[in-house]
Design an enzyme around this catalytic site. Structure first.
Site, PDB file in Angstrom:
ATOM      1  N   ASP A  74       0.820  -1.207   0.000  1.00  0.00           N
ATOM      2  CA  ASP A  74       0.000   0.000   0.000  1.00  0.00           C
ATOM      3  C   ASP A  74       0.854   1.257   0.000  1.00  0.00           C
ATOM      4  O   ASP A  74       2.060   1.217   0.272  1.00  0.00           O
ATOM      5  CB  ASP A  74      -0.954   0.012   1.200  1.00  0.00           C
ATOM      6  N   GLU A 128      -0.190  -1.110   5.675  1.00  0.00           N
ATOM      7  CA  GLU A 128       0.903  -0.766   6.584  1.00  0.00           C
ATOM      8  C   GLU A 128       0.886   0.709   6.947  1.00  0.00           C
ATOM      9  O   GLU A 128       1.354   1.085   8.023  1.00  0.00           O
ATOM     10  CB  GLU A 128       2.250  -1.139   5.934  1.00  0.00           C
TER      11      GLU A 128
END
Length: 359
Positions: A74, A128
């Site tokens: 991400d 994350e």
């Protein structure tokens, strides 16, 4: 769905560009996870599984040591920096540094290292960059810890091609001051909670941060105000103010010691711990870590920040950060990565993972 073909998988630079060009802001990783599964599923040397948007791949050759390579898929929200663009030796774009260049190297090695000297595991995980409870690696650590079992873990976070060992812990606390409401025209009838917060700020201004060396790595602590919230209306003396502080602490402190320190600094004040995550010790005494340092050929430095190496440390697995990006460019609009560093890191990791004897 984006397709990561054999030619792209063979080139970590092309693979970085391909991953950057798949939009994957935290919480929207379906497309990039689909692409990674599609790329790895047909490779005979890997066992590939998926849990939500976490993709796990592994070799099972019965070798005496297992090394884990992990990278998140991400990014922070886009900021006029998508898709990627290349100028000379620089690739620009959201996620180029943090951390799609590192994740691309892990994916490249998963696809192309078919005769490793250690059994290998690869974790490509989501979320994350947002709250810890949504972090894919955190979820897997709780629900499928066998996926993370290893003798040594490499988190391909941006480190500018140097080893950054362990990580700092982090803790957030609300320091609350109280007062008595009153009309601003008759303020002497009240007590201003925002004025009382000056004591919090004065203590922070006088605070002397500790520096500690662990395994030759210098960790710098820090305690700082992040937010101040208070006020009722433009004509009301406020009766409450909250200063939120962030404590970044060296990994020789556990969470209990970190909390005790914060409470000692603000003794006599109303302190509420609102969030915390432990750090990770360097773990450089592990044989696999020593071999990896030799492969890199330069000394390790402390990771000044929190990363998911802490999750491996909590499982008793030594772990370090190593990747091509510049951590100082993470989350910036002008985020970029130097293309030669992608090749350098890929080469170092390939030598480490495939050498028949010690490096």
């Amino acid at each position: 769905m984006a397709v990561l073909d054999e030619k792209t998988l063979a080139d970590p630079v092309a693979l970085t560009r391909a991953l950057v060009d798949i939009e994957s802001v935290s919480g929207d990783e379906d497309a990039i996870s689909d692409a990674i599964v599609e790329a790895l599923a047909g490779l005979g040397h890997l066992n590939v599984e998926r849990d939500g948007n976490v993709v796990f791949a592994s070799t099972n050759l019965g070798l005496p040591r297992r090394v884990m390579l992990a990278g998140h898929t991400d990014t922070v929200p886009l900021h006029d920096n998508f898709p990627s663009r290349t100028e000379g030796d620089i690739m620009w774009g959201c996620g180029t540094s943090d951390m799609k260049s590192g994740t691309a190297i892990a994916l490249h090695l998963a696809a192309t290292v078919t005769r490793p000297r250690h059994d290998l595991s690869f974790a490509f995980y989501d979320c994350e960059e947002i709250e810890a409870e949504r972090n894919g690696l955190n979820r897997i650590a709780a629900t499928r810890p066998e996926w993370l079992a290893a003798d040594f873990a490499l988190l391909l976070e941006p480190t500018y091609a140097a080893v950054e060992a362990g990580c700092q812990g982090t803790m957030r606390a609300d320091i609350r001051t109280s007062g008595v409401r009153a009309h601003a025209a008759r303020s002497w009838l009240g007590s201003n909670a925002i004025h009382a917060a000056a004591e919090v700020l004065n203590r922070l201004d006088r605070y002397e941060a500790r520096k500690v060396t662990i395994d030759g790595c210098d960790y710098h602590e820090g305690l700082n105000a992040m937010f101040i919230n208070g006020g009722v209306a433009g004509n009301v003396v406020p009766d409450e103010c909250v200063v939120q502080v962030n404590f970044r602490f060296a990994p020789d402190r556990d969470l209990a010691a970190a909390e005790a320190h914060v409470r000692a600094v603000f003794a006599g004040l109303d302190v509420t711990i609102v969030d915390s995550a432990p750090g990770a010790l360097p773990g450089l005494d592990a044989p696999a870590a020593k071999e990896f340092l030799a492969a890199v050929g330069r000394p390790a430095a402390a990771k000044l920040g929190w990363t998911d190496v802490a999750r491996f440390a909590a499982l008793g697995i030594p772990a370090v950060n190593y990747g091509p990006g510049d951590p100082n460019l993470a989350h910036k609009q002008d985020e970029r990565v130097e293309i030669p560093l992608i090749g350098e890191c890929a080469d170092v990791l390939r030598r480490y993972l495939t050498a028949e004897e010690g490096v």
